[in-house]
Design a protein around this motif. Structure first.
Motif, PDB file in Angstrom:
ATOM      1  N   GLU A 124       0.825  -1.215   0.000  1.00  0.00           N
ATOM      2  CA  GLU A 124       0.000   0.000   0.000  1.00  0.00           C
ATOM      3  C   GLU A 124       0.854   1.257   0.000  1.00  0.00           C
ATOM      4  O   GLU A 124       0.462   2.300  -0.545  1.00  0.00           O
ATOM      5  CB  GLU A 124      -0.922   0.001   1.231  1.00  0.00           C
ATOM      6  CG  GLU A 124      -2.142  -0.893   1.117  1.00  0.00           C
ATOM      7  CD  GLU A 124      -1.818  -2.369   1.236  1.00  0.00           C
ATOM      8  OE1 GLU A 124      -2.648  -3.189   0.826  1.00  0.00           O
ATOM      9  OE2 GLU A 124      -0.724  -2.710   1.735  1.00  0.00           O
ATOM     10  N   GLN A 125       2.032   1.182   0.610  1.00  0.00           N
ATOM     11  CA  GLN A 125       2.903   2.364   0.661  1.00  0.00           C
ATOM     12  C   GLN A 125       3.353   2.762  -0.744  1.00  0.00           C
ATOM     13  O   GLN A 125       3.404   3.951  -1.079  1.00  0.00           O
ATOM     14  CB  GLN A 125       4.118   2.072   1.548  1.00  0.00           C
ATOM     15  CG  GLN A 125       4.963   3.308   1.840  1.00  0.00           C
ATOM     16  CD  GLN A 125       5.972   3.052   2.949  1.00  0.00           C
ATOM     17  OE1 GLN A 125       5.687   2.344   3.912  1.00  0.00           O
ATOM     18  NE2 GLN A 125       7.150   3.621   2.798  1.00  0.00           N
ATOM     19  N   ALA A 166       0.299   4.396  -2.489  1.00  0.00           N
ATOM     20  CA  ALA A 166       0.003   5.732  -1.960  1.00  0.00           C
ATOM     21  C   ALA A 166       0.983   6.761  -2.499  1.00  0.00           C
ATOM     22  O   ALA A 166       0.587   7.869  -2.898  1.00  0.00           O
ATOM     23  CB  ALA A 166       0.042   5.709  -0.430  1.00  0.00           C
ATOM     24  N   SER A 220       1.246  11.688   0.561  1.00  0.00           N
ATOM     25  CA  SER A 220       0.925  10.337   1.017  1.00  0.00           C
ATOM     26  C   SER A 220       1.163  10.207   2.519  1.00  0.00           C
ATOM     27  O   SER A 220       2.034  10.866   3.088  1.00  0.00           O
ATOM     28  CB  SER A 220       1.773   9.302   0.266  1.00  0.00           C
ATOM     29  OG  SER A 220       3.152   9.450   0.582  1.00  0.00           O
ATOM     30  N   ALA A 226       1.381   6.989   5.451  1.00  0.00           N
ATOM     31  CA  ALA A 226       1.268   5.602   5.907  1.00  0.00           C
ATOM     32  C   ALA A 226       0.313   5.576   7.106  1.00  0.00           C
ATOM     33  O   ALA A 226       0.065   6.610   7.741  1.00  0.00           O
ATOM     34  CB  ALA A 226       2.628   5.043   6.292  1.00  0.00           C
ATOM     35  N   THR A 230      -2.490   4.963   3.086  1.00  0.00           N
ATOM     36  CA  THR A 230      -2.364   3.522   2.872  1.00  0.00           C
ATOM     37  C   THR A 230      -3.498   2.804   3.587  1.00  0.00           C
ATOM     38  O   THR A 230      -3.667   2.947   4.798  1.00  0.00           O
ATOM     39  CB  THR A 230      -1.022   2.999   3.424  1.00  0.00           C
ATOM     40  OG1 THR A 230      -0.913   3.373   4.800  1.00  0.00           O
ATOM     41  CG2 THR A 230       0.155   3.568   2.657  1.00  0.00           C
ATOM     42  N   SER A 276      -8.592  -2.649   3.551  1.00  0.00           N
ATOM     43  CA  SER A 276      -8.582  -1.318   2.948  1.00  0.00           C
ATOM     44  C   SER A 276      -9.969  -0.676   2.959  1.00  0.00           C
ATOM     45  O   SER A 276     -10.111   0.526   3.187  1.00  0.00           O
ATOM     46  CB  SER A 276      -8.048  -1.379   1.513  1.00  0.00           C
ATOM     47  OG  SER A 276      -6.674  -1.697   1.511  1.00  0.00           O
TER      48      SER A 276
END
Length: 421
Positions: free
Chosen positions: A74-75, A78, A94, A96, A134, A153
């Motif tokens: 996900e990082q 993003a 972005s 986290a 994320t 998510s």
């Protein structure tokens, strides 16, 4: 002006080109004057790849390091989304999960969100920025990265929407809304403009895979309105509701009070590969059900439909229930091993069943829905093996070979083939 959290799933961000397409949806909302926050999944297939690497490194790995590896997917997404948004003129940054921060418990691999501090997100949106967060992850009380497990998510997006008091949480996926049944089985299946939280929760638990159960539960608890819509729609096309009028595309999942005209039945669901197990002549005494289903729970076996029949003498009972086909042999073995504690005469059962359910909040105020369902199936010569009901749902177990016929028959019987008026 509205405040909207938008979430993009793995297929929606599977490549840089698809991320550009998703970013155009964000730009449309920003250009309309809305405050927007984005939540992203890992690129399609990336999480499975990362999990595979962890298992290859060590079958007996530390769950904390598993989360550290798996959360990286996900990082990447993003960061790429923030870069693409910046390229098209939208201020973006972005975040986290730990930077938000999204506080979770310390159940690594299956953590639950405890609290989200939305202060910085709130300020960023007021200042005209689009935060990109994320999904699927947070930070434990011990300051370690955690992941939320399957469907994480969607859950992240709903939790963020609740934290920043969003007007809506848009879930962008590869389908354009929630349908009355699976369009692959019934081509005349209709997209719903609205569905209640309770109906969506029932449909998700009964096999509809549009939204994960956890995210719907959280949305219902926090009154977060969800909008299911397709990433692959043209972002620049006119925004049309399912009935063709100007409005928001997709299906709105909302409180029942927002739905003026409640259908008696809103949808028909199908879950295949259901196995039936019956314990015959079980000694009818306090604690017997707890012993049976406790033994199954200890082995992680999920039980669904349960029916109990008491014998005329009141001394014994038959208990019938369903489990997934894949768990049938394990369940039978578990019950055989627990035979002395449970005291039953014999076990019988079979695989290859299908659970058909009709769902609708209108069932609360209309009698006879269950009987009409049974009649519709009988007219097609379909035998019913088990029946369970709740306030807004009736489910039956039938032979899997008749599953699609049953879905089509019920869909037509309840008038779901017709477009919403």
């Amino acid at each position: 002006m509205a405040r909207i959290v938008v979430k993009f799933g793995g297929t929606s961000v599977a490549s840089v080109e698809r991320i550009r397409q998703a970013a155009r949806h964000v730009k449309r909302e920003v250009d309309a004057g809305h405050e927007v926050c984005v939540v992203v999944s890992a690129m399609s297939g990336k999480t499975n790849e990362l999990v595979g690497w962890v298992n290859e490194a060590s079958a007996l790995h530390d769950a904390r390091e598993y989360d550290a590896v798996v959360a990286s997917g996900e990082q990447v997404t993003a960061g790429l989304m923030a870069i693409v948004l910046s390229e098209i003129g939208i201020q973006s940054r972005s975040f986290a999960g730990w930077q938000v921060p999204i506080h979770t418990d310390d159940a690594h691999g299956a953590a639950r969100i405890v609290e989200i501090d939305g202060t910085e997100l709130d300020q960023r949106m007021k200042d005209g920025w689009v935060p990109v967060i994320t999904g699927f992850q947070g930070v434990s009380p011990h300051n370690r990265i955690t992941t939320l497990g399957r469907g994480g998510s969607d859950t992240s997006a709903v939790a963020v929407a609740a934290a920043v008091k969003a007007d809506r949480c848009d879930i962008y996926t590869d389908v354009d809304g929630v349908y009355t049944t699976d369009p692959r089985i019934v081509p005349k299946a209709q997209r719903l403009s609205k569905i209640s939280f309770e109906e969506m929760l029932e449909m998700a638990s009964l096999g509809a895979k549009v939204l994960m159960i956890r995210s719907v539960e959280m949305a219902m608890a926090h009154k977060v309105r969800l909008l299911v819509r397709s990433t692959f729609d043209d972002p620049d096309a006119p925004q049309l509701a399912p009935d063709g009028t100007p409005g928001v595309p997709g299906t709105l999942v909302c409180d029942e009070d927002e739905i003026m005209e409640k259908q008696i039945v809103s949808g028909v669901t199908l879950a295949k590969a259901e196995a039936k197990i019956t314990l015959r002549d079980v000694k009818d005494k306090p604690g017997v059900a707890a012993a049976i289903f406790g033994a199954l729970a200890d082995e992680g076996i999920i039980v669904d439909m349960i029916v109990q029949n008491i014998a005329d003498d009141g001394a014994t009972t038959d208990i019938t229930f369903t489990v997934p086909d894949s768990e049938y042999d394990k369940a039978v073995k578990t019950l055989q091993n627990a035979g002395e504690r449970i005291e039953y005469a014999r076990i019988s059962g079979s695989k290859g069943g299908a659970k058909i359910s009709v769902v609708g909040v209108g069932m609360r105020s209309h009698a006879g829905v269950a009987s009409s369902m049974f009649k519709a199936l009988a007219d097609k010569g379909i035998n019913i093996q088990l029946i369970t009901t709740s306030e807004i749902k009736t489910s039956v177990l039938i032979d899997e070979q008749y599953a699609e016929l049953a879905v089509r028959a019920l869909h037509t019987y309840y008038g779901l083939d017709k477009k919403e008026s």
